[in-house]
Design an enzyme around this catalytic site. Structure first.
Site, mmCIF file in Angstrom:
data_model
loop_
_atom_site.group_PDB
_atom_site.id
_atom_site.type_symbol
_atom_site.label_atom_id
_atom_site.label_comp_id
_atom_site.label_asym_id
_atom_site.label_seq_id
_atom_site.Cartn_x
_atom_site.Cartn_y
_atom_site.Cartn_z
ATOM 1 N N GLU A 93 -5.287 -4.190 10.534
ATOM 2 C CA GLU A 93 -4.061 -3.880 10.442
ATOM 3 C C GLU A 93 -4.420 -2.313 12.115
ATOM 4 O O GLU A 93 -5.874 -1.203 12.131
ATOM 5 C CB GLU A 93 -4.108 -2.348 9.268
ATOM 6 C CG GLU A 93 -3.954 -3.558 7.835
ATOM 7 C CD GLU A 93 -3.806 -2.603 7.258
ATOM 8 O OE1 GLU A 93 -2.404 -2.139 6.746
ATOM 9 O OE2 GLU A 93 -3.952 -1.126 7.104
ATOM 10 N N SER B 286 3.568 -1.909 10.559
ATOM 11 C CA SER B 286 5.214 -2.384 10.836
ATOM 12 C C SER B 286 5.472 -3.422 9.847
ATOM 13 O O SER B 286 6.598 -3.838 10.495
ATOM 14 C CB SER B 286 5.664 -1.717 12.111
ATOM 15 O OG SER B 286 5.414 -0.391 11.717
ATOM 16 N N HIS C 50 -9.180 1.749 4.542
ATOM 17 C CA HIS C 50 -7.874 1.795 5.307
ATOM 18 C C HIS C 50 -7.957 2.476 6.775
ATOM 19 O O HIS C 50 -9.159 3.605 6.781
ATOM 20 C CB HIS C 50 -7.039 2.260 4.360
ATOM 21 C CG HIS C 50 -5.779 2.456 5.124
ATOM 22 N ND1 HIS C 50 -4.905 2.780 5.713
ATOM 23 C CD2 HIS C 50 -4.987 1.294 5.150
ATOM 24 C CE1 HIS C 50 -3.461 3.063 6.786
ATOM 25 N NE2 HIS C 50 -3.697 1.858 5.549
ATOM 26 N N GLY D 142 2.816 2.408 10.529
ATOM 27 C CA GLY D 142 3.737 3.291 10.188
ATOM 28 C C GLY D 142 4.479 4.377 11.464
ATOM 29 O O GLY D 142 5.237 5.104 11.652
ATOM 30 N N ASN E 205 0.623 -1.172 -0.039
ATOM 31 C CA ASN E 205 -0.028 -0.189 -0.495
ATOM 32 C C ASN E 205 0.511 0.983 0.016
ATOM 33 O O ASN E 205 1.759 1.498 0.799
ATOM 34 C CB ASN E 205 -1.120 -0.195 1.443
ATOM 35 C CG ASN E 205 -2.065 1.098 1.497
ATOM 36 O OD1 ASN E 205 -1.354 1.548 0.624
ATOM 37 N ND2 ASN E 205 -2.284 0.987 2.404
ATOM 38 N N GLU F 18 -6.481 5.009 7.423
ATOM 39 C CA GLU F 18 -6.121 6.468 6.963
ATOM 40 C C GLU F 18 -7.443 6.685 7.177
ATOM 41 O O GLU F 18 -7.605 8.563 6.991
ATOM 42 C CB GLU F 18 -4.940 6.145 5.806
ATOM 43 C CG GLU F 18 -3.787 6.165 7.400
ATOM 44 C CD GLU F 18 -2.368 5.548 6.588
ATOM 45 O OE1 GLU F 18 -2.216 5.616 5.010
ATOM 46 O OE2 GLU F 18 -1.349 4.791 7.285
ATOM 47 N N LYS G 191 0.139 4.223 -0.902
ATOM 48 C CA LYS G 191 -0.147 5.797 0.324
ATOM 49 C C LYS G 191 -0.182 6.457 -0.529
ATOM 50 O O LYS G 191 -0.261 6.466 -1.678
ATOM 51 C CB LYS G 191 0.157 5.697 1.989
ATOM 52 C CG LYS G 191 -0.039 4.091 2.523
ATOM 53 C CD LYS G 191 -0.186 4.309 3.904
ATOM 54 C CE LYS G 191 0.203 3.015 4.984
ATOM 55 N NZ LYS G 191 0.237 3.545 6.056
#
Ligand code: 13P
Length: 255
Positions: free
Chosen positions: A170, A216, A98, A176, A13, A100, A15
């Site tokens: 996730e 991560s 996701h 991150g 991904n 985010e 991003k």
């Protein structure tokens, strides 16, 4: 129970990273490195990079995905892209829900459900993301949160359609941050998701259902995470931006 019923999927991904020129360069770099993979390999890229990615990946085992899609087929939704458009462009995969998107763009369990519906209607393969934030883990409601996210997203999804969905677990606190869930923590929640799939669709469907871990994951920890019974792959952020690191994770999933 047999883990070999499930072919692992390693998906990058990207991003909001990479220009079309950078996309072409890194896919060219990745191609020989992942050519012998014994798992599915997907790169999810920004919309603007999708054509460059598909062109560069043509004839290889790298499949391309988008990072989101809208729930409507078309209409007055400035700045959005529909699942039908992705399908027409030849993009096979799409990430939906996701964290985010949930954190920064007002995505809810209901909009995730609607986007999933649209993607399935268009014939796309969906990488559906679920996961708890740190406060939820700390107060002990991870299972409830992940079950609710999954249940709402899958409401209205038939057993046949389930074949076009994989779930990426996730944990938001691991994205991150360099803080990876331990292999046991990752497996525990992936197992909770698999048990829910069994409840909703039967054990047979659950045994075949692919569940990734993301947060991560990198070339150093992939082996241990992927060795877990209920972890069938990874959704990789940062490490998917570097060809050799991504290829090492693909290698780990191919063992
Ligand atoms: P990182 O691998 O950078 O933690 O990102 C994980 C992720 O969000 C993949 O969707």
């Amino acid at each position: 129970m047999d883990k070999s019923l499930r072919r692992p999927v390693i998906a990058g991904n990207w991003k909001m990273n990479k220009t079309p020129a950078e996309t072409k360069a890194i896919i060219e770099e990745m191609k020989p490195l992942v050519a012998n993979a014994d798992c599915d390999v997907v790169i999810c890229a920004p919309y603007i990079d999708l054509y460059a990615a598909m062109e560069a990946a043509e004839g290889s085992n790298i499949k391309i995905g988008a990072e989101n899609c809208h729930w409507a087929v078309s209409g007055a939704f400035t700045g959005e892209i529909s699942a039908e458009m992705l399908k027409a462009a030849g993009v096979p995969y799409v990430i939906i829900g996701h964290s985010e998107r949930r954190q920064y763009f007002g995505e809810t369990d209901e909009t995730v459900r609607d986007r999933t519906r649209a993607a399935l209607n268009a014939g796309l393969k969906v990488i559906l993301c679920v996961g708890e934030v740190l406060e939820e883990r700390n107060i002990g409601i991870t299972a409830e949160v992940v079950r609710k996210q999954t249940k709402v997203a899958l409401s209205g999804v038939s057993k046949d359609e389930l074949a076009n969905i994989i779930i990426a677990y996730e944990p938001v606190w691991a994205i991150g941050t360099g803080l990876t869930a331990s292999p046991e923590q990752a497996n525990e929640v992936c197992a909770i998701i698999r048990a829910l799939i069994a409840e909703l669709y039967g054990k047979d469907a659950a045994d075949r259902f692919v569940i990734q871990y993301g947060g991560s994951m990198n070339d150093a920890n992939a082996d241990a995470l992927l060795a877990q019974y209920d972890v069938d792959g990874g959704l990789i952020g940062g490490a998917s931006l570097v060809a050799e690191k991504f290829a090492k994770i693909v290698e780990a999933a191919s063992k």
